[in-house]
Motif scaffolding. Structure first.
Motif, short mmCIF file in Angstrom:
data_model
loop_
_atom_site.label_atom_id
_atom_site.label_comp_id
_atom_site.label_asym_id
_atom_site.label_seq_id
_atom_site.Cartn_x
_atom_site.Cartn_y
_atom_site.Cartn_z
N LYS A 232 -5.19 -0.37 -14.86
CA LYS A 232 -4.36 0.68 -14.26
C LYS A 232 -3.94 0.31 -12.84
O LYS A 232 -2.78 0.49 -12.45
CB LYS A 232 -5.11 2.01 -14.27
CG LYS A 232 -4.29 3.17 -13.77
CD LYS A 232 -5.05 4.48 -13.90
CE LYS A 232 -4.17 5.64 -13.42
NZ LYS A 232 -4.79 6.93 -13.68
N THR A 233 -4.87 -0.23 -12.06
CA THR A 233 -4.55 -0.66 -10.70
C THR A 233 -3.53 -1.79 -10.71
O THR A 233 -2.58 -1.79 -9.94
CB THR A 233 -5.82 -1.09 -9.95
OG1 THR A 233 -6.68 0.05 -9.84
CG2 THR A 233 -5.51 -1.64 -8.57
N ARG B 140 -0.14 -0.37 -11.39
CA ARG B 140 0.42 0.30 -10.20
C ARG B 140 0.96 -0.72 -9.21
O ARG B 140 2.05 -0.53 -8.63
CB ARG B 140 -0.64 1.17 -9.53
CG ARG B 140 -0.95 2.45 -10.28
CD ARG B 140 -2.06 3.25 -9.65
NE ARG B 140 -1.76 3.67 -8.28
CZ ARG B 140 -2.66 4.20 -7.48
NH1 ARG B 140 -3.91 4.37 -7.88
NH2 ARG B 140 -2.33 4.58 -6.26
N LEU B 141 0.22 -1.80 -9.00
CA LEU B 141 0.67 -2.83 -8.08
C LEU B 141 1.93 -3.51 -8.60
O LEU B 141 2.88 -3.73 -7.85
CB LEU B 141 -0.44 -3.86 -7.86
CG LEU B 141 -1.65 -3.37 -7.08
CD1 LEU B 141 -2.79 -4.38 -7.17
CD2 LEU B 141 -1.28 -3.10 -5.63
N ASP C 159 -8.11 -1.66 0.18
CA ASP C 159 -8.43 -1.99 -1.22
C ASP C 159 -7.60 -3.18 -1.70
O ASP C 159 -8.11 -4.03 -2.45
CB ASP C 159 -8.20 -0.78 -2.12
CG ASP C 159 -9.20 0.33 -1.86
OD1 ASP C 159 -10.30 0.04 -1.32
OD2 ASP C 159 -8.91 1.49 -2.21
N PRO D 17 -9.94 -5.51 -10.02
CA PRO D 17 -9.00 -4.42 -10.30
C PRO D 17 -9.07 -3.98 -11.75
O PRO D 17 -9.33 -4.77 -12.65
CB PRO D 17 -7.64 -5.06 -10.00
CG PRO D 17 -7.85 -6.51 -10.32
CD PRO D 17 -9.27 -6.79 -9.89
N SER D 18 -8.82 -2.70 -11.97
CA SER D 18 -8.67 -2.20 -13.34
C SER D 18 -7.25 -2.52 -13.80
O SER D 18 -6.37 -2.85 -12.99
CB SER D 18 -8.88 -0.69 -13.37
OG SER D 18 -7.83 -0.04 -12.66
N ILE E 75 -2.04 2.70 -3.06
CA ILE E 75 -3.37 2.09 -3.04
C ILE E 75 -3.65 1.70 -1.60
O ILE E 75 -2.81 1.08 -0.94
CB ILE E 75 -3.43 0.87 -3.98
CG1 ILE E 75 -3.19 1.31 -5.43
CG2 ILE E 75 -4.76 0.14 -3.84
CD1 ILE E 75 -2.97 0.16 -6.39
N SER F 12 0.83 -1.20 0.00
CA SER F 12 0.00 0.00 0.00
C SER F 12 0.87 1.25 0.00
O SER F 12 0.63 2.19 -0.78
CB SER F 12 -0.92 0.00 1.23
OG SER F 12 -1.59 1.22 1.36
N SER G 110 2.58 1.60 -3.43
CA SER G 110 1.72 1.80 -4.59
C SER G 110 0.79 3.00 -4.47
O SER G 110 0.27 3.48 -5.48
CB SER G 110 0.86 0.55 -4.83
OG SER G 110 -0.05 0.36 -3.76
#
Length: 90
Positions: free
Chosen positions: A72-73, A76-77, A58, A69-70, A54, A49, A52
Motif C-alpha cells: 500500500k505504501t 501511494r509513493l 518515513d 514498505p507495505s 507520507i 512527502s 503522497s
C-alpha cells in the motif's frame, strides 16, 4: 572498477557472505527503485512527502533501508510520482 567494487568482488568469494548478500538483494532493489523513481521526477523527499501524504522521515527511512514498505505504501509513493507499481516473481 572502484575500490568498493574490488572489495565486494573479494567478499563474494566467501559463500556465506555471498548467500547473505544475495538474500538482501530484493530489499536493495526496492530501495534503489524508489530513489531512482523520485530522482527521475526531480522530487525531493519533502516534495514526495507532500504529494503522497507520507512523512518525509518515513520516506527517508525507506530509502535508507531502515524500514520495509507495505505494498500500500509503495502504491501511494508510485501514484505520487505519476507511476504505476509493478511487482514480479521471476
Amino acid at each position: 572498477m572502484t575500490a568498493f567494487d574490488e572489495f565486494l568482488a573479494e567478499q563474494m568469494k566467501d559463500e556465506e557472505f555471498k548467500k547473505e548478500y544475495e538474500a538482501l538483494e530484493p530489499e536493495f532493489s526496492i530501495k534503489q527503485a524508489m530513489i531512482d523513481a523520485r530522482n527521475s521526477k526531480g522530487l525531493t523527499q519533502k516534495e514526495l512527502s507532500e504529494r503522497s501524504g507520507i512523512a518525509q522521515g518515513d520516506i527517508s527511512k525507506l530509502e535508507n533501508g531502515n524500514a520495509n514498505p507495505s505494498v500500500k505504501t509503495l502504491q501511494r509513493l508510485a501514484e505520487a510520482m505519476g507511476k504505476k507499481l509493478k511487482i514480479e516473481f521471476v
